[in-house]
Design a protein around this motif. Structure first.
Motif, short mmCIF file in Angstrom:
data_model
loop_
_atom_site.label_atom_id
_atom_site.label_comp_id
_atom_site.label_asym_id
_atom_site.label_seq_id
_atom_site.Cartn_x
_atom_site.Cartn_y
_atom_site.Cartn_z
N VAL A 189 0.87 -1.18 0.00
CA VAL A 189 0.00 0.00 0.00
C VAL A 189 0.91 1.23 0.00
O VAL A 189 1.77 1.36 0.86
CB VAL A 189 -0.93 0.03 1.23
N THR A 190 0.73 2.10 -0.99
CA THR A 190 1.50 3.33 -1.04
C THR A 190 0.56 4.51 -0.84
O THR A 190 -0.64 4.42 -1.10
CB THR A 190 2.22 3.50 -2.40
N THR A 191 1.13 5.61 -0.37
CA THR A 191 0.34 6.83 -0.16
C THR A 191 1.05 7.98 -0.87
O THR A 191 2.26 8.16 -0.69
CB THR A 191 0.20 7.15 1.34
N ILE A 192 0.28 8.72 -1.66
CA ILE A 192 0.80 9.90 -2.33
C ILE A 192 -0.08 11.10 -1.98
O ILE A 192 -1.25 10.94 -1.64
CB ILE A 192 0.88 9.72 -3.87
N THR A 193 0.52 12.28 -2.05
CA THR A 193 -0.20 13.52 -1.78
C THR A 193 -0.06 14.44 -2.98
O THR A 193 1.06 14.65 -3.46
CB THR A 193 0.39 14.21 -0.53
N PRO A 194 -1.16 15.00 -3.49
CA PRO A 194 -1.05 15.90 -4.64
C PRO A 194 -0.33 17.19 -4.29
O PRO A 194 -0.39 17.65 -3.15
CB PRO A 194 -2.51 16.17 -5.02
N THR A 195 0.34 17.75 -5.28
CA THR A 195 1.03 19.02 -5.07
C THR A 195 0.03 20.15 -4.81
O THR A 195 0.36 21.10 -4.13
CB THR A 195 1.92 19.38 -6.26
N TYR A 196 -1.14 20.04 -5.39
CA TYR A 196 -2.22 20.96 -5.09
C TYR A 196 -3.54 20.30 -5.45
O TYR A 196 -3.56 19.36 -6.25
CB TYR A 196 -2.05 22.33 -5.80
N SER A 197 -4.60 20.77 -4.86
CA SER A 197 -5.91 20.19 -5.09
C SER A 197 -6.27 20.32 -6.57
O SER A 197 -6.16 21.39 -7.15
CB SER A 197 -6.95 20.92 -4.23
N GLY A 198 -6.64 19.22 -7.18
CA GLY A 198 -7.01 19.24 -8.58
C GLY A 198 -5.85 19.07 -9.54
O GLY A 198 -6.00 19.27 -10.74
N CYS A 199 -4.68 18.68 -9.04
CA CYS A 199 -3.50 18.48 -9.89
C CYS A 199 -3.83 17.42 -10.96
O CYS A 199 -4.17 16.29 -10.62
CB CYS A 199 -2.31 18.04 -9.06
N PRO A 200 -3.75 17.79 -12.25
CA PRO A 200 -4.12 16.84 -13.30
C PRO A 200 -3.14 15.68 -13.45
O PRO A 200 -3.47 14.67 -14.06
CB PRO A 200 -4.13 17.71 -14.57
N ALA A 201 -1.96 15.79 -12.86
CA ALA A 201 -0.97 14.72 -12.99
C ALA A 201 -1.20 13.59 -11.99
O ALA A 201 -0.57 12.53 -12.10
CB ALA A 201 0.44 15.30 -12.80
N MET A 202 -2.07 13.79 -11.01
CA MET A 202 -2.26 12.78 -9.96
C MET A 202 -2.71 11.42 -10.51
O MET A 202 -2.23 10.38 -10.06
CB MET A 202 -3.26 13.26 -8.91
N ALA A 203 -3.62 11.42 -11.46
CA ALA A 203 -4.09 10.14 -12.01
C ALA A 203 -2.94 9.41 -12.69
O ALA A 203 -2.80 8.19 -12.53
CB ALA A 203 -5.24 10.38 -12.99
N THR A 204 -2.11 10.13 -13.41
CA THR A 204 -0.97 9.51 -14.07
C THR A 204 0.05 9.02 -13.05
O THR A 204 0.59 7.92 -13.18
CB THR A 204 -0.31 10.49 -15.05
N MET A 205 0.30 9.82 -12.01
CA MET A 205 1.22 9.39 -10.95
C MET A 205 0.73 8.09 -10.31
O MET A 205 1.50 7.15 -10.12
CB MET A 205 1.34 10.46 -9.86
N ARG A 206 -0.56 8.06 -10.00
CA ARG A 206 -1.15 6.87 -9.38
C ARG A 206 -1.02 5.67 -10.30
O ARG A 206 -0.57 4.60 -9.88
CB ARG A 206 -2.62 7.14 -9.06
N ASP A 207 -1.37 5.83 -11.57
CA ASP A 207 -1.29 4.73 -12.52
C ASP A 207 0.14 4.26 -12.72
O ASP A 207 0.41 3.05 -12.78
CB ASP A 207 -1.91 5.13 -13.86
N ASP A 208 1.08 5.20 -12.85
CA ASP A 208 2.49 4.84 -13.04
C ASP A 208 3.04 4.11 -11.82
O ASP A 208 3.79 3.14 -11.96
CB ASP A 208 3.34 6.09 -13.32
N LEU A 209 2.65 4.56 -10.65
CA LEU A 209 3.10 3.91 -9.41
C LEU A 209 2.54 2.50 -9.32
O LEU A 209 3.27 1.54 -9.02
CB LEU A 209 2.67 4.75 -8.21
#
Length: 173
Positions: free
Chosen positions: A49-69
């Motif tokens: 289980v990993t935990t990530i935090t977005p750089t700001y609310s609504g960051c469009p890269a979060m979905a890609t970060m999650r998928d890549d991870l």
């Protein structure tokens, strides 16, 4: 250490190494570790289980970060790995590592200064944010803001008035 605990510790080390390879899709010179977005790698009930935090609310890269991870962990043999997104505590540009700041500068992107310290409400201002920064090419402090909005929402555009080089600056958050 019992064999099961040893295997869990080995698996956790392998998962951390795999997670540390994932890069930011908008600034690929940074890993999620360098950016300070990867908050935790753990093993719960036998799965990673990993935990990530977005750089700001609504960051469009979060979905890609999650998928890549998730893909990197799966490729490392961790089927069913879970990626959680945590909004608290809120990410700050102070979480960017020294290695990350060097990588930004090496790529010609001005790293952020210290994030503003706030207590209470944040005042709304319509004027550009004053920042102390230098040109990434020649090091001159004689720079001007070209646009508060760069190629991504977390960057501003500047131009050096000495060498005339335009450059991006990661905003302090």
């Amino acid at each position: 250490m019992p064999a099961a605990d040893h295997r869990t510790a080995e698996a956790l080390d392998r998962a951390r190494v795999a997670a540390a390879r994932v890069t930011d899709p908008e600034m690929p010179m940074l890993t999620l570790v360098d950016l300070g977005v990867l908050r935790d790698v753990a093993i719960e009930d036998g799965r990673v289980v990993t935990t990530i935090t977005p750089t700001y609310s609504g960051c469009p890269a979060m979905a890609t970060m999650r998928d890549d991870l998730q893909r990197e962990l799966q490729d490392a043999g961790f089927e069913g790995a879970e990626v959680r997104v945590s909004l608290t505590p809120a990410w700050t540009s102070d979480w960017i590592t020294e290695e990350g700041r060097k990588a930004l500068k090496g790529a010609g992107i001005s790293p952020p200064g210290q994030a503003p310290r706030r207590t209470g409400p944040v005042a709304l201002t319509l004027m550009p944010t004053k920042r102390a920064l230098t040109c990434t090419l020649c090091g001159s402090a004689n720079v001007k803001l070209s646009s508060e909005f760069g190629p991504t929402a977390c960057k501003a555009m500047y131009q050096c008035l000495d060498c005339l080089e335009p450059f991006q600056h990661v905003k302090e958050i």
